[in-house]
Design an enzyme around this catalytic site. Structure first.
Site, PDB file in Angstrom:
ATOM      1  N   LYS A  63       0.816  -1.227   0.000  1.00  0.00           N
ATOM      2  CA  LYS A  63       0.000   0.000   0.000  1.00  0.00           C
ATOM      3  C   LYS A  63       0.846   1.272   0.000  1.00  0.00           C
ATOM      4  O   LYS A  63       0.375   2.329  -0.403  1.00  0.00           O
ATOM      5  CB  LYS A  63      -0.961   0.005   1.185  1.00  0.00           C
ATOM      6  N   ARG A 113      -7.832  -0.034  17.472  1.00  0.00           N
ATOM      7  CA  ARG A 113      -8.348   0.208  16.132  1.00  0.00           C
ATOM      8  C   ARG A 113      -9.240  -0.991  15.854  1.00  0.00           C
ATOM      9  O   ARG A 113     -10.077  -1.299  16.710  1.00  0.00           O
ATOM     10  CB  ARG A 113      -7.204   0.390  15.121  1.00  0.00           C
TER      11      ARG A 113
END
Ligand SMILES: *Cc1c(COP(=O)(O)O)cnc(C)c1O
Length: 374
Positions: A55, A150
């Site tokens: 990414k 998260r």
């Protein structure tokens, strides 16, 4: 028409060859391959497979090839667009989707990736329905929140969740995983990774299924592998930053065995002058609505390079010349204090920068900065 205006040919030149002169990102594929080899070698000794995380550079095929040549066991990306690009380049490797999927994306997830990280029952159910339509099983890694807050199921809810998910026909629970050092800034440790392994044991004993993959984080977990403190049983890491930049942001360190020169940004000096360090006049806001603060350091020698916030956030850059300091940037100009450097900079020279992860993410998407592979 102005006599001096460049014709169409001139303009075409500006948009192609001239652009390469201004600011360019030099990508050393050899360093990426070597970093991959070093990390894969280290992890393999401890029974850990490495997913190369793509990414940071939008799935650029040449960088992916360098990771593959370095021996990664699979690829992973957070964006389906990047995965689609990889598949469009005929990438046949196993790909894991890192970002927990959107309900509205399940069709693409099932079609494009081999594994996805998941934490939400509604999404897992939808993935299962979609995969079932094609008579396949989609592999999922169930994410567990061991403290970073998260994504992830809380440890006390895992067994119930897994019991339910294991009854779904279109998904296969390939493993469990966790993510750290991202939102809450919590570091991976022997303790929180052991918790993940305890959860694996409870799942296996209480749900009667085998948990093949235990995915113990990203670059920030490499430190435990090098130190020999990685609990045995963690058998997968998803590594981006370490391979690409040779750094560990969560610990603010350079990883000594790795190369830090895979991505170097060059930008041309367009002004070089000695100026007072304090702005002069009635103070308002800067180009981004902030009130800039300055320290009076007297007259300083400052270079402006043709790079700005349209290209990258200055916080994403680290000057290679350690005697220089980035003072700030507006959209198209970056001001650098070069007073203390022994280098005799001149207008037209290039200033070089290393990147941090943020800088890399920005620049890999910048249409203004040309990439040169060496
Ligand atoms: C980005 C990401 C990684 C890779 O992290 P690095 O610090 O670059 O190694 C791993 N896991 C998830 C879920 C991610 O989003």
């Amino acid at each position: 028409m102005r006599a001096s205006a460049p014709g169409n040919d001139g303009f075409r030149q500006i948009t192609t060859s001239h652009k390469q002169m201004q600011s360019f990102l030099e990508i050393k594929l050899k360093s990426i391959q070597q970093n991959t080899q070093t990390i894969v070698g280290l992890c393999r000794e401890h029974g850990i497979r490495v997913l190369g995380v793509t990414k940071g550079f939008s799935g650029d095929p040449r960088i992916v090839d360098a990771m593959v040549a370095g021996g990664v066991d699979g690829l992973a990306d957070s964006r389906l667009e990047n995965v689609a690009r990889l598949r469009g380049n005929d990438c046949k490797h196993e790909i894991t989707l890192l970002r927990i999927p959107r309900l509205s994306d399940v069709k693409y997830v099932v079609g494009l990736v081999d594994y996805s990280l998941n934490s939400e029952l509604d999404v897992i159910r939808a993935l299962s329905c979609e995969a079932y339509k094609y008579n396949i099983k989609h592999n999922i890694i169930i994410m567990i929140d061991v403290g970073d807050r998260r994504e992830g199921i809380l440890p006390e809810d895992v067994v119930d969740t897994v019991r339910y998910v294991s009854s779904l026909k279109g998904v296969h629970i390939a493993g469990i995983g966790t993510n750290m050092g991202c939102f809450g800034g919590i570091l991976p440790t022997m303790n929180n990774l052991r918790l993940l392994l305890e959860i694996k044991s409870s799942i296996e004993s209480e749900c009667g299924i085998e948990v093949e993959i235990v995915s113990g984080g990203g670059t920030s977990s490499l430190e435990l592998v090098s130190a020999g403190t990685m609990p045995s049983g963690i058998n997968q890491l998803r590594v981006g930053e370490g391979i690409l930049l040779g750094t560990d942001t969560t610990r603010q360190t350079v990883i000594p065995q790795l190369a830090q020169d895979a991505f170097i940004l060059y930008s041309e000096i367009v002004e070089l002058k000695e100026k007072p360090s304090m702005p002069y006049g009635e103070a308002g806001f800067d180009a981004f609505g902030n009130v800039p603060r300055f320290t009076d350091m007297g007259v300083r020698k400052r270079a402006i390079v043709s790079l700005g916030k349209q290209d990258v956030n200055p916080d994403g850059l680290i000057p290679l010349d350690e005697r220089t300091t980035i003072l700030g940037a507006s959209s198209d100009h970056m001001v650098i204090d070069v007073t203390d450097s022994p280098t005799p900079y001149r207008v037209g020279d290039m200033i070089a920068f290393r990147l941090n992860y943020q800088g890399l993410l920005f620049l890999s998407n910048s249409m203004y900065v040309t990439k040169k592979y060496i």
